[in-house]
Each structure stands twice: as structure tokens, then as C-alpha cells.
Write an enzyme that holds these catalytic residues in place. Sequence first.
Site, PDB file in Angstrom:
ATOM      1  CE1 TYR A   3      39.475  41.807  32.120  1.00  0.00           C
ATOM      2  CE2 TYR A   3      41.210  42.881  33.375  1.00  0.00           C
ATOM      3  CZ  TYR A   3      39.985  42.935  32.740  1.00  0.00           C
ATOM      4  OH  TYR A   3      39.284  44.111  32.711  1.00  0.00           O
ATOM      5  CG  HIS A  11      34.250  41.826  35.268  1.00  0.00           C
ATOM      6  ND1 HIS A  11      35.330  41.076  34.880  1.00  0.00           N
ATOM      7  CD2 HIS A  11      34.271  42.919  34.463  1.00  0.00           C
ATOM      8  CE1 HIS A  11      35.977  41.687  33.896  1.00  0.00           C
ATOM      9  NE2 HIS A  11      35.348  42.793  33.621  1.00  0.00           N
ATOM     10  CG  ASP A  54      41.473  46.926  36.363  1.00  0.00           C
ATOM     11  OD1 ASP A  54      40.694  47.218  37.289  1.00  0.00           O
ATOM     12  OD2 ASP A  54      41.107  46.317  35.328  1.00  0.00           O
ATOM     13  CE  LYS A  68      37.789  45.139  36.417  1.00  0.00           C
ATOM     14  NZ  LYS A  68      39.152  44.709  35.989  1.00  0.00           N
TER      15      LYS A  68
END
Length: 292
Positions: free
Chosen positions: A57, A118, A52, A86
Site C-alpha cells: 500500500y 499478503h 489495516d 502485510k
Amino acid sequence: MSCPTAPPGPTVLLNSGAQMPVLGLGTYKLRSQDEVLTAVDAALACGYRSFDSAAVYQNESELGKALRELMPKYGLTRGDVFVTSKLDPKDHGEKAREAVLHSLDLLQLDYIDLLLIHWPGTRGMPVQDNRNTGNRAQSWIALEQLYAEGKVKNIGVSNYTPTHMRQLVKDCKVRPAVLQVEFHPRLCQKELRSVCAELGVCFQAYSSLGKGEFISDPVVTEIANKYGRTTAQVLLRWAVQQGVPVLPKSSNPDRIKGNAAIFDFTLRDTDMDRLSALDCGQRVCWDPSEVV
């Protein structure tokens, strides 16, 4: 850490017909290539097949490179792993399509298994601004188009409330396959789980360990000692025993291994109930309830 290559864990059937692993590795805060490579290597060895990530990120490139390098080591092909990313909240609306294509380019994959919106709001926009509603609707149309083109195999959302979910399914052509939200014994999300069950959407958990806050909870600790398990394993088992997929995140190979050992024991109903009784609506992450 020593972990002989383990078989993959169980999967859940999504409304698209795809199978998604119940256990996935969360990669939030994994940034450097070495850190991502070490975590993914440990995870693959212990049976993880789901990974994930997210645009925010800033590790999509590192994750894609790690998977390409490590899949042959474990005799795996692209179809054996399930990759989630996302949409960055700053890219809601007209930017959504290009943002997802950029994620694909960073991952260096032919497709993304699951692409989530997200956050229901647009970054930099007040939560009560009505443009949030239109922006996320426009983002969903872009995801539907990418789904039709095969660039994403499943589409879904994260951090949506029951209201957001009902708004989405009222007008969408493709129903979300997954809703990923914060879920743990102190935040049982009963209404949201009920809405997902009604709509045929897979309810997936993040922050199962409460960012580490709950591993020292006295009730969790007592139950863990009773079963000879870690508190993290008990918290993860509490979720998967209810049919909720989990995404524990760690860069530590031993913890990655430990978090995978949740399918060889069962919590008694009384212990499940004791854990669920901890529900107090406590969030350790973001609260989307004010986003219109």
C-alpha cells in the site's frame, strides 16, 4: 463531518489470546500524509481502533505518523490501537524477515499487532511454480521467529485457500491467528470459513462492499430501505452478525462515520438468508486458487 468521540467497538478473541477489533479501517489507496491523517482522525473519533495497512500500500510511514500524532488527541496509548501490515509478495522466502523489520521501521512502532502474509505466491513467479510452496513456508518460519521475539504480536495470512491453510498448519509451530480474504454476499466462502472454524483461525473480511459494486444491488437496497440504513451498513452488518470482522476502506470522513454505525441494529434471519442467497462465487479481487 461531526462525530463526537465514540467508545471503541466490540472485539474478537484470537487464538493467541489477543483481542482484535471487529471493525477496522482499511487503508488501501490512501497514500498522502494529509489523506491518511484525515481518515485516521475521523476513524478514531468514531470508535475505530484497528488500522489495516500493507507494504504494497506504500503508506506504512504515513499511518504510523498519523497514529503517533493523533493518539494523544483521543487520550489513547499504543496498546489501545491494533495495527496490521502485510508482507509484500516480492519478499517471500529469505527476504521476509528484513521486509517485516523494514515495515516496523516505516511505522516507527515497537511492534506490529498483526502481520500477514499478503499472498500465497511470490511476485514474478508463475502461479504453478512449486517454489511458491517453499517460499511461503520459509516466510512463515520468519514470521514465527518475529512472533517469538515480540516484534509482531500475532501472525496470519491473507488470500489463502483451504489447501494453502491445511499445508500451513501441517508443519507450523505457531498457528495463524487470522485469515483475511474477500468476503461478501456474492462470495460467502463457506468451505474456507469451515476450515478456519476447524483450525481455530479468525476469518476476517476485506472488500465487504465489493469495491462499491454491491451498494446498488436491488436486494441489498431493499433491505437497507427496510431498516432505514445505508446499503454499506447492511453489507457490513451481514458480516459482523456472523462473527466476521470487517475492514471497510474510505478516505471520506462521513462514510467512515457511517461504516462504524453497524452495532446498533440487527438484521432478521430472513434478511440474512436473502443476502446469503446472493452467493454466486463472484470475486471482485484476486483469485488465489491456482497458486500452488
